[in-house]
Scaffold this motif. Sequence first.
Motif, short mmCIF file in Angstrom:
data_model
loop_
_atom_site.label_atom_id
_atom_site.label_comp_id
_atom_site.label_asym_id
_atom_site.label_seq_id
_atom_site.Cartn_x
_atom_site.Cartn_y
_atom_site.Cartn_z
N ALA A 130 0.82 -1.23 0.00
CA ALA A 130 0.00 0.00 0.00
C ALA A 130 0.85 1.26 0.00
CB ALA A 130 -0.92 0.00 1.21
N LEU A 131 2.11 1.18 0.46
CA LEU A 131 2.91 2.41 0.58
C LEU A 131 4.04 2.52 -0.45
CD1 LEU A 131 3.23 2.98 4.46
CD2 LEU A 131 1.48 3.78 2.88
N ILE A 132 3.96 1.78 -1.54
CA ILE A 132 5.04 1.88 -2.53
C ILE A 132 5.13 3.29 -3.11
CG2 ILE A 132 5.28 -0.54 -3.27
CD1 ILE A 132 3.37 0.14 -5.62
N HIS A 133 6.31 3.60 -3.63
CA HIS A 133 6.58 4.93 -4.17
C HIS A 133 5.68 5.24 -5.38
CE1 HIS A 133 9.05 8.06 -6.26
NE2 HIS A 133 9.14 8.48 -5.01
N ALA A 134 5.40 6.54 -5.55
CA ALA A 134 4.52 6.99 -6.64
C ALA A 134 4.99 6.48 -8.01
CB ALA A 134 4.46 8.51 -6.65
N ILE A 172 5.56 -9.40 -6.98
CA ILE A 172 5.34 -8.67 -5.73
C ILE A 172 6.19 -7.41 -5.81
CG2 ILE A 172 5.62 -8.77 -3.22
CD1 ILE A 172 5.56 -11.88 -3.53
N VAL A 173 5.57 -6.25 -5.51
CA VAL A 173 6.26 -4.98 -5.70
C VAL A 173 6.34 -4.23 -4.37
CG1 VAL A 173 6.30 -2.81 -7.01
CG2 VAL A 173 5.34 -4.88 -8.06
N VAL A 174 7.55 -3.97 -3.91
CA VAL A 174 7.73 -3.30 -2.61
C VAL A 174 8.86 -2.27 -2.71
CG1 VAL A 174 6.96 -5.31 -1.28
CG2 VAL A 174 9.40 -5.04 -1.78
N ASP A 175 8.91 -1.37 -1.73
CA ASP A 175 10.10 -0.54 -1.51
C ASP A 175 10.97 -1.29 -0.51
OD1 ASP A 175 8.72 1.39 -2.95
OD2 ASP A 175 8.91 2.95 -1.42
N ASP A 198 5.56 -18.86 -6.78
CA ASP A 198 6.26 -18.70 -8.06
C ASP A 198 6.13 -17.27 -8.61
OD1 ASP A 198 7.81 -19.35 -10.19
OD2 ASP A 198 6.20 -20.24 -11.37
N ALA A 199 6.46 -16.30 -7.76
CA ALA A 199 6.35 -14.89 -8.15
C ALA A 199 7.74 -14.25 -8.21
CB ALA A 199 5.48 -14.14 -7.14
N TRP A 200 7.84 -13.16 -8.96
CA TRP A 200 9.04 -12.32 -8.90
C TRP A 200 8.90 -11.37 -7.73
CZ3 TRP A 200 12.97 -13.06 -12.39
CH2 TRP A 200 12.68 -13.78 -13.56
N LEU A 201 10.04 -10.88 -7.23
CA LEU A 201 10.00 -9.90 -6.13
C LEU A 201 10.77 -8.66 -6.59
CD1 LEU A 201 9.39 -9.03 -3.25
CD2 LEU A 201 11.36 -10.37 -2.47
N TYR A 202 10.00 -7.58 -6.86
CA TYR A 202 10.58 -6.32 -7.36
C TYR A 202 10.79 -5.40 -6.16
CZ TYR A 202 11.05 -2.30 -10.59
OH TYR A 202 11.50 -1.21 -11.31
N VAL A 203 12.06 -5.05 -5.89
CA VAL A 203 12.39 -4.26 -4.70
C VAL A 203 12.96 -2.91 -5.13
CG1 VAL A 203 13.71 -4.18 -2.56
CG2 VAL A 203 12.97 -6.40 -3.48
N ASP A 204 12.22 -1.84 -4.83
CA ASP A 204 12.72 -0.49 -5.10
C ASP A 204 13.63 -0.11 -3.93
OD1 ASP A 204 13.11 2.26 -5.08
OD2 ASP A 204 11.18 2.69 -6.01
N ASP A 205 14.94 -0.16 -4.18
CA ASP A 205 15.91 0.06 -3.10
C ASP A 205 16.50 1.47 -3.13
OD1 ASP A 205 16.29 -1.68 -1.05
OD2 ASP A 205 18.00 -2.74 -1.92
N ALA A 206 15.72 2.42 -3.61
CA ALA A 206 16.21 3.80 -3.76
C ALA A 206 16.87 4.31 -2.48
CB ALA A 206 15.07 4.73 -4.16
#
Length: 386
Positions: A130-134, A172-175, A198-206
């Motif tokens: 719910a809190l991922i970056h814009a 799965i998309v997270v910061d 069996d999902a990918w995990l996308y991590v925004d590590d800014a």
Amino acid sequence: MTGRAPSFAAQLAELESQGLLRTRRVVASAPATRIEVDGVQRTAFCSNDYLGLAQHPALIDAATTALREFGVGGTASHLISGHHASHARLEARLQAYLGRPCLVFSSGYAANTGALPALADAGDVLFCDALIHASLIDGARLSRARIERFAHNDMADLRHRLGSVSARRKLIVVDGVYSMDGDLAPLPDLLELAERHDAWLYVDDAHAFGVLGAGGRGTPAYFGLDSSRIIQLCTFGKAAGVAGAALCAEAEVVAWLVQRARSYVYSTAMPPALAAALDASLGLFADEDGRQRLAANIERFRKGCDSLPWTLLPSITPIQPLVVGDVVRVMAIAQALWEQGIWVPAIRPPTVPAGSARLRVSLSAAHTSDDVDLLIRALRRCAREC
Ligand SMILES: Cc1ncc(COP(=O)(O)O)c(C=O)c1O
């Protein structure tokens, strides 16, 4: 203006009446903790230059040499004639550093809005915190995938959604570190769920790149994770002190992004001089000194906030949010700090949920302990007088 379309002036006036109109301040000095802004000197706690590298002589030298040799512009997109030797060198250094292939983008925003639509299409599902970056939200919307928003860091909610939706591909998309809260995504739990479903995990590590994990390699390194399922976004406008971003993933993912990430294919390459400055910046990441000074500042600040009436969110990162709640009150406190010579931004809805307006303190290795003490004294004074 005539016509029936609603006027922007009315919308601007409405924002102003709600205390939500955003304005810009003009900074007229080099990036530092003490800066000239709107014609006055202020001690700043608002930059993402977490390691204080934006002014480092090694970066300036590398950029200057490259500017003289290669000029200013990127001149074309990477797939035409803009892919320069300095981009190739930067990607090679990143690959050696992070252990997997990397693709350089001109910004984190471009990377997120280009990568998500390339990785997910109709028939796929993006499971977004719910809190991922814009920029991730925008990337998710640009894809034609179904979007499932799960409650922030709520693994039960995510597990339920992963189990109840079938899809060709799941992401799965997270910061890695949440930009307005400073907390971490529970990557080990997320990876376990990614494996089970069996999902990918996308991590925004800014906000983690350069800051967390051995050598500043980010949240996967911080948690000791190494998985082909992880797609890690590292941005370069924060701890690296420059601009741009890279996606780090398995070779097939990077190869696909070169073909299909529209912000990569259809945009002018980052100027070679910036790639050269980044190469120099990464050369400094191995040095732990900056991260140690940053950690000491974080600890000092958190101890000093003990008696404040606002909620200091749990955070081991340079992002230290003090939640005040009310928009008018947070603006009054930010203004009172400003008058005491300190610049801390007030963050309001829609950037954060209604009722959770906050002061967002950003700490850097470049702050001295005197800077941190100055801020604590000013906050205590605001708590008494504001
Ligand atoms: C979590 C997060 N992701 C992505 C971005 C976008 O990165 P950039 O500033 O390089 O466009 C930001 C920057 O503000 C961010 O905080």
